[in-house]
Design a protein around this motif. Structure first.
Motif, PDB file in Angstrom:
ATOM      1  N   CYS A   1       0.840  -1.199   0.000  1.00  0.00           N
ATOM      2  CA  CYS A   1       0.000   0.000   0.000  1.00  0.00           C
ATOM      3  C   CYS A   1       0.875   1.247   0.000  1.00  0.00           C
ATOM      4  O   CYS A   1       2.021   1.230   0.465  1.00  0.00           O
ATOM      5  CB  CYS A   1      -0.989  -0.004   1.160  1.00  0.00           C
ATOM      6  N   VAL A   2       0.334   2.302  -0.597  1.00  0.00           N
ATOM      7  CA  VAL A   2       1.081   3.544  -0.772  1.00  0.00           C
ATOM      8  C   VAL A   2       0.230   4.713  -0.271  1.00  0.00           C
ATOM      9  O   VAL A   2      -0.967   4.777  -0.555  1.00  0.00           O
ATOM     10  CB  VAL A   2       1.430   3.757  -2.272  1.00  0.00           C
ATOM     11  N   PHE A   3       0.873   5.614   0.467  1.00  0.00           N
ATOM     12  CA  PHE A   3       0.240   6.870   0.860  1.00  0.00           C
ATOM     13  C   PHE A   3       0.958   7.989   0.122  1.00  0.00           C
ATOM     14  O   PHE A   3       2.184   7.951  -0.009  1.00  0.00           O
ATOM     15  CB  PHE A   3       0.384   7.111   2.367  1.00  0.00           C
ATOM     16  N   GLY A   4       0.175   8.961  -0.375  1.00  0.00           N
ATOM     17  CA  GLY A   4       0.784  10.130  -1.005  1.00  0.00           C
ATOM     18  C   GLY A   4       0.455  11.342  -0.168  1.00  0.00           C
ATOM     19  O   GLY A   4      -0.692  11.509   0.252  1.00  0.00           O
ATOM     20  N   ILE A   5       1.456  12.181   0.101  1.00  0.00           N
ATOM     21  CA  ILE A   5       1.155  13.434   0.796  1.00  0.00           C
ATOM     22  C   ILE A   5       1.705  14.610  -0.008  1.00  0.00           C
ATOM     23  O   ILE A   5       2.708  14.486  -0.719  1.00  0.00           O
ATOM     24  CB  ILE A   5       1.713  13.510   2.240  1.00  0.00           C
ATOM     25  N   ASP A   6       1.027  15.726   0.090  1.00  0.00           N
ATOM     26  CA  ASP A   6       1.488  16.957  -0.552  1.00  0.00           C
ATOM     27  C   ASP A   6       0.872  18.118   0.207  1.00  0.00           C
ATOM     28  O   ASP A   6      -0.185  17.976   0.822  1.00  0.00           O
ATOM     29  CB  ASP A   6       1.064  16.999  -2.024  1.00  0.00           C
ATOM     30  N   ILE A   7       1.539  19.255   0.119  1.00  0.00           N
ATOM     31  CA  ILE A   7       1.024  20.431   0.812  1.00  0.00           C
ATOM     32  C   ILE A   7      -0.082  21.101   0.005  1.00  0.00           C
ATOM     33  O   ILE A   7      -0.899  21.845   0.539  1.00  0.00           O
ATOM     34  CB  ILE A   7       2.187  21.416   1.106  1.00  0.00           C
ATOM     35  N   CYS A   8      -0.129  20.796  -1.304  1.00  0.00           N
ATOM     36  CA  CYS A   8      -1.030  21.512  -2.216  1.00  0.00           C
ATOM     37  C   CYS A   8      -2.321  20.718  -2.443  1.00  0.00           C
ATOM     38  O   CYS A   8      -2.294  19.602  -2.967  1.00  0.00           O
ATOM     39  CB  CYS A   8      -0.273  21.723  -3.532  1.00  0.00           C
ATOM     40  N   LYS A   9      -3.446  21.342  -2.050  1.00  0.00           N
ATOM     41  CA  LYS A   9      -4.749  20.659  -2.137  1.00  0.00           C
ATOM     42  C   LYS A   9      -5.138  20.352  -3.572  1.00  0.00           C
ATOM     43  O   LYS A   9      -5.673  19.274  -3.857  1.00  0.00           O
ATOM     44  CB  LYS A   9      -5.838  21.558  -1.543  1.00  0.00           C
ATOM     45  N   GLU A  10      -4.871  21.297  -4.512  1.00  0.00           N
ATOM     46  CA  GLU A  10      -5.286  21.103  -5.918  1.00  0.00           C
ATOM     47  C   GLU A  10      -4.654  19.826  -6.476  1.00  0.00           C
ATOM     48  O   GLU A  10      -5.301  19.058  -7.186  1.00  0.00           O
ATOM     49  CB  GLU A  10      -4.869  22.297  -6.796  1.00  0.00           C
ATOM     50  N   GLY A  11      -3.388  19.611  -6.154  1.00  0.00           N
ATOM     51  CA  GLY A  11      -2.690  18.402  -6.632  1.00  0.00           C
ATOM     52  C   GLY A  11      -3.350  17.162  -6.063  1.00  0.00           C
ATOM     53  O   GLY A  11      -3.585  16.176  -6.775  1.00  0.00           O
ATOM     54  N   LEU A  12      -3.704  17.227  -4.766  1.00  0.00           N
ATOM     55  CA  LEU A  12      -4.294  16.054  -4.110  1.00  0.00           C
ATOM     56  C   LEU A  12      -5.654  15.718  -4.706  1.00  0.00           C
ATOM     57  O   LEU A  12      -5.997  14.544  -4.862  1.00  0.00           O
ATOM     58  CB  LEU A  12      -4.416  16.305  -2.606  1.00  0.00           C
ATOM     59  N   VAL A  13      -6.425  16.761  -5.075  1.00  0.00           N
ATOM     60  CA  VAL A  13      -7.743  16.516  -5.683  1.00  0.00           C
ATOM     61  C   VAL A  13      -7.544  15.728  -6.978  1.00  0.00           C
ATOM     62  O   VAL A  13      -8.204  14.722  -7.244  1.00  0.00           O
ATOM     63  CB  VAL A  13      -8.474  17.853  -5.945  1.00  0.00           C
TER      64      VAL A  13
ATOM     65  N   ALA B   1      -3.775   5.881  -0.905  1.00  0.00           N
ATOM     66  CA  ALA B   1      -4.538   6.935  -0.221  1.00  0.00           C
ATOM     67  C   ALA B   1      -3.710   8.212  -0.181  1.00  0.00           C
ATOM     68  O   ALA B   1      -2.469   8.152  -0.200  1.00  0.00           O
ATOM     69  CB  ALA B   1      -4.866   6.483   1.200  1.00  0.00           C
ATOM     70  N   PHE B   2      -4.423   9.348  -0.144  1.00  0.00           N
ATOM     71  CA  PHE B   2      -3.723  10.634  -0.163  1.00  0.00           C
ATOM     72  C   PHE B   2      -4.161  11.486   1.018  1.00  0.00           C
ATOM     73  O   PHE B   2      -5.316  11.414   1.442  1.00  0.00           O
ATOM     74  CB  PHE B   2      -4.056  11.392  -1.453  1.00  0.00           C
ATOM     75  N   LEU B   3      -3.226  12.272   1.527  1.00  0.00           N
ATOM     76  CA  LEU B   3      -3.630  13.263   2.520  1.00  0.00           C
ATOM     77  C   LEU B   3      -2.716  14.473   2.453  1.00  0.00           C
ATOM     78  O   LEU B   3      -1.596  14.382   1.916  1.00  0.00           O
ATOM     79  CB  LEU B   3      -3.696  12.682   3.934  1.00  0.00           C
ATOM     80  N   GLN B   4      -3.231  15.592   2.968  1.00  0.00           N
ATOM     81  CA  GLN B   4      -2.450  16.809   2.914  1.00  0.00           C
ATOM     82  C   GLN B   4      -1.395  16.756   4.015  1.00  0.00           C
ATOM     83  O   GLN B   4      -1.689  16.325   5.137  1.00  0.00           O
ATOM     84  CB  GLN B   4      -3.362  18.023   3.116  1.00  0.00           C
ATOM     85  N   GLY B   5      -0.179  17.156   3.696  1.00  0.00           N
ATOM     86  CA  GLY B   5       0.866  17.142   4.718  1.00  0.00           C
ATOM     87  C   GLY B   5       2.111  17.845   4.230  1.00  0.00           C
ATOM     88  O   GLY B   5       2.339  17.968   3.030  1.00  0.00           O
TER      89      GLY B   5
END
Ligand SMILES: C[S@@+](CC[C@H](N)C(=O)[O-])C[C@H]1O[C@@H](n2cnc3c(N)ncnc32)[C@H](O)[C@@H]1O
Length: 284
Positions: free
Chosen positions: A60-72, A88-92
């Motif tokens: 399993c892989v989690f993706g995090i990024d500070i930018c909401k637009e990218g996560l959407v 799964a993705f979350l802001q971070g």
């Protein structure tokens, strides 16, 4: 290196061009069945998707990024690709990763740790605090991987023009004249050593771009030329600017990527390091 807005508008095109190099780099990760990985600064999530596919079955892989637009966008592409439980993705923030210590088997961080001024959206000149965060969330014996777009040769038959474009201040951005050499991405092994990583290795992978190119690939390449050298060309004398326009614009009759014998390449360099087995912090 681009601003976040530029990045999101160009990411899919750049990823279509560079997928072979990035996929080869992914094959260096310890993707044993059931492994758990983190894609830090995952952007539009394309790499996370490729990582999740490579981590199958059971990974399993989690993706995090500070930018909401990218996560959407990342969440939308994961849905369309039919990846649910495994991605799964979350802001971070990379400087304060929202996960406990030592829980990932591997951590991937692509084109985020470029040293550069905070005022221009970079993480600052010292990549160590962010790198130490990547190490913190990786288990002892696990792998930390830093990936960077490291070079390209895209103007076959025009080496002088390409060299001049690459020698401009804009094309070397964010690196600037007089900077400490350790602020260059190819100094990543130094940073990794300072972060306590072991068995540090660099490998470079190539994405070949070979004619005849589809209309889509020609458009992607035109975007790539603009991203790399659109502003760089403004630093050159008029004759070379004109040459750049003629060769690199898809409305020109001499658009270089329309040549059926076109050949160019982009490289990605991956630096991997292993978290020392003794680095587990045991709480009292
Ligand atoms: C050049 S993009 C690379 C994205 C992706 N890894 C890729 O290779 O396509 C840099 C990414 O870093 C993210 N970023 C910048 N500062 C960050 C921070 N402090 N924490 C997490 N992500 C950050 C940006 O939002 C952007 O998505």
């Amino acid at each position: 290196m681009m601003t976040d807005l530029d990045y999101l508008s160009l990411a899919s095109a750049m990823h279509r061009l560079t997928e072979p190099a990035v996929s080869s780099a992914i094959s260096l990760l310890p993707l044993v069945p059931g492994s758990r990985g983190l894609d830090v600064a995952c952007g539009n999530g394309d790499h996370s998707l490729w990582l999740a596919r490579a981590a199958k079955p059971d990974g399993c892989v989690f993706g995090i990024d500070i930018c909401k637009e990218g996560l959407v966008r990342a969440i939308e592409s994961a849905k369309s690709a039919g990846l649910k439980g495994e991605l799964a993705f979350l802001q971070g923030d990379v400087c304060s990763i929202p996960f406990p210590d030592h829980i990932f088997d591997w951590v991937w961080c692509a084109d985020c740790l470029w040293p550069g001024p905070r005022s221009q959206g970079f993480l600052g000149m010292n990549p160590l605090p962010a790198l130490e965060e990547l190490v913190r969330v990786t288990r002892p014996g696990g792998t930390v991987a830093l990936l960077f777009w490291s070079s390209q040769k895209l103007l076959p038959g025009h080496p002088l023009l390409e060299a001049r474009l690459n020698a401009t201040l804009v094309a070397c951005y964010p690196f600037q004249e007089g900077w400490d050499p350790r602020a260059h991405i190819l100094s990543a092994p130094l940073w990794m050593n300072e972060a306590g990583l072991m068995d540090i290795r660099g490998r470079t992978f190539v994405a070949d771009i070979q004619g005849p190119l589809s209309d889509q690939a020609q458009d992607d390449l035109q975007l790539c030329f603009q991203m790399l050298w659109g502003r760089a060309a403004e630093e050159l004398p008029e004759k070379e600017r004109e040459n750049f326009r003629v060769l690199c614009s898809n409305c020109s009759a001499d658009f270089i990527a329309a040549n059926q014998y076109y050949y160019g390449f982009i490289t990605y360099t991956i630096f991997t390091g292993r978290v020392a087995a003794g680095s587990l912090i045991i709480a009292n």
